[in-house]
Design an enzyme around this catalytic site. Structure first.
Site, PDB file in Angstrom:
ATOM      1  N   ASP A  94     -15.782  14.824  12.969  1.00  8.93           N
ATOM      2  CA  ASP A  94     -14.975  14.272  11.879  1.00  8.93           C
ATOM      3  C   ASP A  94     -14.247  12.972  12.241  1.00  8.93           C
ATOM      4  O   ASP A  94     -13.029  12.836  12.117  1.00  8.93           O
ATOM      5  CB  ASP A  94     -13.949  15.312  11.391  1.00  8.93           C
ATOM      6  CG  ASP A  94     -14.622  16.460  10.654  1.00  8.93           C
ATOM      7  OD1 ASP A  94     -15.862  16.553  10.726  1.00  8.93           O
ATOM      8  OD2 ASP A  94     -13.913  17.251  10.001  1.00  8.93           O
ATOM      9  N   HIS A 137      -5.500  14.002  17.354  1.00 11.50           N
ATOM     10  CA  HIS A 137      -6.691  14.826  17.658  1.00 11.50           C
ATOM     11  C   HIS A 137      -7.482  14.310  18.849  1.00 11.50           C
ATOM     12  O   HIS A 137      -8.333  15.014  19.373  1.00 11.50           O
ATOM     13  CB  HIS A 137      -7.628  14.875  16.444  1.00 11.50           C
ATOM     14  CG  HIS A 137      -7.010  15.518  15.240  1.00 11.50           C
ATOM     15  ND1 HIS A 137      -6.510  16.800  15.274  1.00 11.50           N
ATOM     16  CD2 HIS A 137      -6.794  15.058  13.978  1.00 11.50           C
ATOM     17  CE1 HIS A 137      -6.014  17.105  14.070  1.00 11.50           C
ATOM     18  NE2 HIS A 137      -6.159  16.059  13.279  1.00 11.50           N
ATOM     19  N   ASP A 174       2.259  16.830  10.970  1.00 12.46           N
ATOM     20  CA  ASP A 174       0.961  16.681  10.310  1.00 12.46           C
ATOM     21  C   ASP A 174       0.412  18.081  10.000  1.00 12.46           C
ATOM     22  O   ASP A 174       0.748  19.049  10.669  1.00 12.46           O
ATOM     23  CB  ASP A 174       0.011  15.929  11.260  1.00 12.46           C
ATOM     24  CG  ASP A 174      -1.319  15.579  10.627  1.00 12.46           C
ATOM     25  OD1 ASP A 174      -1.491  14.400  10.263  1.00 12.46           O
ATOM     26  OD2 ASP A 174      -2.194  16.471  10.512  1.00 12.46           O
ATOM     27  N   TYR A 335      -3.323  11.589   3.034  1.00 12.20           N
ATOM     28  CA  TYR A 335      -4.508  11.066   2.347  1.00 12.20           C
ATOM     29  C   TYR A 335      -4.382  10.970   0.840  1.00 12.20           C
ATOM     30  O   TYR A 335      -5.258  10.419   0.177  1.00 12.20           O
ATOM     31  CB  TYR A 335      -5.734  11.907   2.758  1.00 12.20           C
ATOM     32  CG  TYR A 335      -5.828  11.978   4.260  1.00 12.20           C
ATOM     33  CD1 TYR A 335      -6.246  10.863   4.997  1.00 12.20           C
ATOM     34  CD2 TYR A 335      -5.383  13.099   4.962  1.00 12.20           C
ATOM     35  CE1 TYR A 335      -6.260  10.888   6.380  1.00 12.20           C
ATOM     36  CE2 TYR A 335      -5.398  13.133   6.349  1.00 12.20           C
ATOM     37  CZ  TYR A 335      -5.824  12.021   7.052  1.00 12.20           C
ATOM     38  OH  TYR A 335      -5.826  12.025   8.412  1.00 12.20           O
TER      39      TYR A 335
END
Ligand code: X5A
Ligand code: ZN
Length: 697
Positions: A94, A137, A174, A335
């Site tokens: 991703d 990440h 997050d 987003y």
């Protein structure tokens, strides 16, 4: 003392994007930065910040968290063809590459380091770095989840190295688990990593076993990794399937909006009160880094949560009391462009010192959130004394904790397309701050540096008749004392300034604090608001409480108070509270803050009747925390003229971060018991007090 809020941004970081079709990555767009930046501009917030230049990170800096091999590999991406980029991308999960992403990733790290530099050298107090690509990440040798280099990990390592600090707190709000941050610091006791994340018993990306609450850190780092998984599954219950099959788009949207599908502000705040803040105070960080992803806000297509953007103002405010206010926020996810921009504004406005918006209608955390809170407290019980006395003996073991709900892929797919498009929520109200921060009324001879930044207010002395009228009470003995009549006149003018929205908060040093408090409460209820929270430190409670809920009284005292059944009267008896700072803090975090958020007062009276009850630093911390409420309308009343108390109260009201409480020992167990007793008594009325679920009392 450091002041000012830094803002780091460079348009260059908008100059990369996804160049092929990949549904998993299409949400990570350059507009994320431009809308955030423009919203800050339009709200007049960026103009109030201190702009700092962004720079590229050096290779040496990147190598603090990444391997040479990985750096060399990423370094080649600017020269790759489209085909080569796609192939390179495929080895990771991703994430996408672009010829300019390496450049941007170096700027994202560099911006984070510039921010750390500015905060650690005292050039600014706090700040936000608006960056792309995000970082949390990415791992030592791996890109992942839109992240190339781990901005926050590198920032923490850089801070340790260059400023010799020993305790860094990373708060990752997050909605995804920052597994890169966990891997980087799981053996490091100097970096406390906290993350909450959508987990759904491992069904949510990145689907890792190690994102669960029982990953607490390894070796020396045991206890310094805190995972709070959000497990509430949405729309997976079998009875929804039938519904969904017969649903058109409108109906779907309605279903999603009307069902509370994700966590909301109550869940987030509960985790702060009962998990993060107790540990954070015990850890006593020297610097806070926030992995500030806003995909945990309402409307986000990844998070599906229900917390409105205002919550980030509060989360930020609650953290600003720690580490002397040294806080660096670095953008991660987010987003939904509307939600993202609003959340960024809320965060920055709080960093700048404006009072957070009031949050009304907070309820209880949901069962699933309570289960997670209970589980993580139990898992960390052996590492943190703040959890030692907590009743967490019964906790679900990971295998049986919740029947795993079967995923309904068809429903998932149906929802993925337009589902978030029509989710609406009210725009956050504008947070107007009065032109003057703090008004003071003082007896003569109390000059001080801090007090010169305050606005002096003097009133006309009241007549006994006027006082009686305000108090609805004819016979008050002190009314002959001229000093008392003058002080009430002073308080009256102070409250009038607050009412006119000329002054945000105030401080009055008065000869008779009980009378002054009663007077203040009555006047506030007549002209300012219908709910006053009275926080009273002292043994004689000043106001006769009516049961109509117009006043909530939280009283910290040292003598056993009378038995009460009222949900608006909360006596907390603390022994040796001036030395048991940990016990005092426990009362504040687990009782006072949840009650105050649940009550949502329009005005706060913070009354210090007995200076021997609590030390100056603890009191200053309390005053700072109380400014989360009532749009910052706090009136502090102090009896006597203890200079240090007056000085720190004024400083806190002016928005200066209180000194840290220092390393906290274990709280006195009798004090914990006293707090727990009240918490148990009140938790059915005030849901934010809850720490355990129904099935696991
Ligand atoms: C930084 C961030 C999310 C990746 C989601 C991948 N990444 N499905 O929010
Ligand atoms: Zn995220």
């Amino acid at each position: 003392m450091a002041s000012g809020t830094a803002l780091l941004y460079d348009e260059e970081m908008t100059r990369y994007k996804l160049l092929w079709v990949d549904p998993a990555c299409k949400i990570e767009v350059p507009e994320r930065l431009t809308v955030s930046w423009e919203a800050l501009h339009n709200a007049g917030l960026s103009g109030r910040c201190i702009p700092l230049p962004v720079r590229q990170a050096t290779e040496e800096e990147i190598l603090l968290a990444h391997s040479q091999e990985y750096l060399e590999a990423v370094k080649k991406t600017p020269d790759m063809s489209l085909e080569e980029l796609m192939t390179f991308t495929q080895q990771y999960g991703d994430v996408y590459f672009h010829p300019n992403i390496y450049h941007c990733a170096k700027l994202a790290v560099g911006a984070s380091l510039q921010l750390v530099d500015a905060v650690m050298t005292g050039k600014v107090r706090n700040g936000l770095a608006l960056v792309r690509p995000p970082g949390h990440h990415s791992q030592r040798s791996e890109a992942s989840g839109f992240c190339v280099f781990n901005n926050v990990a590198i920032a923490a390592l850089y801070a340790k190295k260059h400023f010799k600090i020993q305790r860094v707190l990373i708060v990752d709000w997050d909605i995804h688990h920052g597994q890169g941050l966990q891997y980087c610091f799981e053996e490091d006791p100097q970096v406390l990593y906290f993350s909450w994340h959508r987990y759904e018993h491992q069904r949510f990306w990145p689907n890792l076993r190690e994102s669960d609450f029982d990953s607490v850190g390894k070796g020396m780092g045991a206890g310094f990794n805190i995972n709070l998984p959000w497990n509430k599954a949405r729309l997976m219950a079998p009875y929804f399937r039938g519904l969904l099959e017969h649903c058109d788009q409108k109906c779907l949207t309605w279903l999603l909006a009307s069902l509370q599908v994700g966590m909301d502000s109550s869940d987030y705040l509960s985790v702060f009160f009962h998990v993060l803040l107790p540990v954070a105070y015990e850890f006593n960080p020297e610097l806070i880094l926030v992995s500030a992803g806003f995909d945990s806000a309402v409307g986000d297509p990844e998070g599906h949560m229900c917390a409105t953007p205002e919550i980030f103002g509060h989360l930020t405010h609650l953290l600003m009391s720690l580490a002397g206010g040294r806080l660096c926020a670095v953008l991660e996810g987010g987003y939904n462009l509307t939600s993202l921009a609003q959340s960024v504004c809320q965060t920055v406005q709080t960093l700048l010192g404006d009072p957070p918006s009031r949050i009304s209608g907070l309820s209880s955390p949901c069962e699933s959130a309570l289960e997670s809170i209970q589980s993580v407290r139990a898992a960390h019980q052996q590492y943190w004394v703040c959890f030692k006395n907590a009743d967490v003996s019964l906790w679900p073991d990971p295998g049986t904790k919740c029947s795993r709900l079967e995923g309904d892929t068809q429903a998932e797919e149906a929802l993925k397309e337009g589902e978030m498009r029509e989710i609406v929520w009210p725009e956050p109200p504008s947070r107007l701050a009065p032109p003057i921060r703090t008004g003071v009324t003082l007896p003569a001879g109390l000059e001080d540096d801090v007090l010169t930044s305050c606005f002096r207010v003097t009133g006309i002395p009241l007549t006994p008749n006027q006082v009686a009228k305000e108090l609805w009470h004819p016979a008050v003995p002190e009314l002959k004392d001229e000093k008392v009549l003058q002080s009430l006149g002073d308080i009256l003018s102070l409250l009038k300034e607050i009412e006119k929205k000329e002054v945000r908060n105030g401080l009055a040093v008065v000869p008779n604090v009980s009378l002054a408090a009663t007077f203040g409460v009555q006047h506030a209820l007549t002209s300012l608001t219908d709910r006053v929270l009275l926080v009273f430190l002292g043994n004689e409670a000043p106001v006769e409480l009516q049961e109509d809920g117009r006043v909530m009284l939280i009283q910290l005292c040292s003598t056993e108070p009378v038995e009460t059944k009222s949900k608006f009267y909360v006596p907390i008896c603390l022994k040796k509270s001036s030395s048991d700072v940990a016990g005092f803090l426990h009362a504040v975090l687990s009782l006072l803050l949840p009650l105050a958020y649940g009550y949502d007062p329009g005005m706060i009276l913070a009354v210090m009747a007995d200076c021997s009850l609590v030390g100056a630093v603890a009191w200053a911390q309390l005053i700072g925390l109380l400014q989360s409420f009532a749009q910052g309308h706090t009136l502090a009343l102090i009896q006597g003229a203890e200079k240090e108390i007056i000085r720190v109260t004024a400083a806190s009201l002016l928005g200066e971060p209180a000194s840290t409480l220092g390393p906290l020992g274990p709280p006195l167990s009798e004090n914990v018991k006293a707090v727990e007793k009240e918490r148990q008594r009140l938790q059915t009325h005030w849901g934010l007090l809850q720490t355990t679920g129904e099935d696991h009392p």
